[in-house]
Design a protein around this motif. Structure first.
Motif, PDB file in Angstrom:
ATOM      1  N   UNK A  13       0.817  -1.220   0.000  1.00 50.66           N
ATOM      2  CA  UNK A  13       0.000   0.000   0.000  1.00 50.66           C
ATOM      3  C   UNK A  13       0.851   1.270   0.000  1.00 50.66           C
ATOM      4  N   UNK A  14       1.932   1.252   0.754  1.00 47.48           N
ATOM      5  CA  UNK A  14       2.772   2.441   0.872  1.00 47.48           C
ATOM      6  C   UNK A  14       3.941   2.448  -0.118  1.00 47.48           C
ATOM      7  N   UNK A  15       4.138   1.333  -0.820  1.00 52.68           N
ATOM      8  CA  UNK A  15       5.181   1.195  -1.846  1.00 52.68           C
ATOM      9  C   UNK A  15       6.605   1.374  -1.337  1.00 52.68           C
ATOM     10  N   UNK A  16       6.843   0.970  -0.099  1.00 52.38           N
ATOM     11  CA  UNK A  16       8.216   0.971   0.410  1.00 52.38           C
ATOM     12  C   UNK A  16       8.944  -0.258  -0.116  1.00 52.38           C
ATOM     13  N   UNK A  17      10.238  -0.128  -0.313  1.00 55.11           N
ATOM     14  CA  UNK A  17      11.046  -1.288  -0.687  1.00 55.11           C
ATOM     15  C   UNK A  17      11.287  -2.131   0.572  1.00 55.11           C
ATOM     16  N   UNK A  18      11.740  -3.349   0.375  1.00 52.73           N
ATOM     17  CA  UNK A  18      12.041  -4.211   1.518  1.00 52.73           C
ATOM     18  C   UNK A  18      13.142  -3.597   2.384  1.00 52.73           C
TER      19      UNK A  18
END
Length: 72
Positions: A33-38
């Protein structure tokens, strides 16, 4: 990841998220949902990258197993 697969994972999460652990839910939201990378999720949460990957994968595996889909 293609958009169809991403949308499918989000639909599974929206339907069955209560069956995941709190941490799995947190990582799922940050990733899908927030499109953060791992790597960013690891930095935000203070856990190492492998822990983040493992928890996210385990959560996705659990969601797919609920609907009887093989996990690769």
């Amino acid at each position: 990841m293609d958009l169809i697969k991403r949308d499918y994972h989000i639909a599974l999460f929206d339907t069955y998220k209560e069956l995941l652990t709190t941490k799995q839910q947190e990582y799922f939201v940050l990733y899908y949902y927030e499109d953060y990378t791992l790597k960013e999720i690891a930095q935000i949460t203070g856990y190492n990258l492998n822990t983040v990957k493992s928890r996210l994968y385990a959560g996705l595996k659990k969601l797919k197993n609920i609907v009887g889909e093989d996990v690769q």
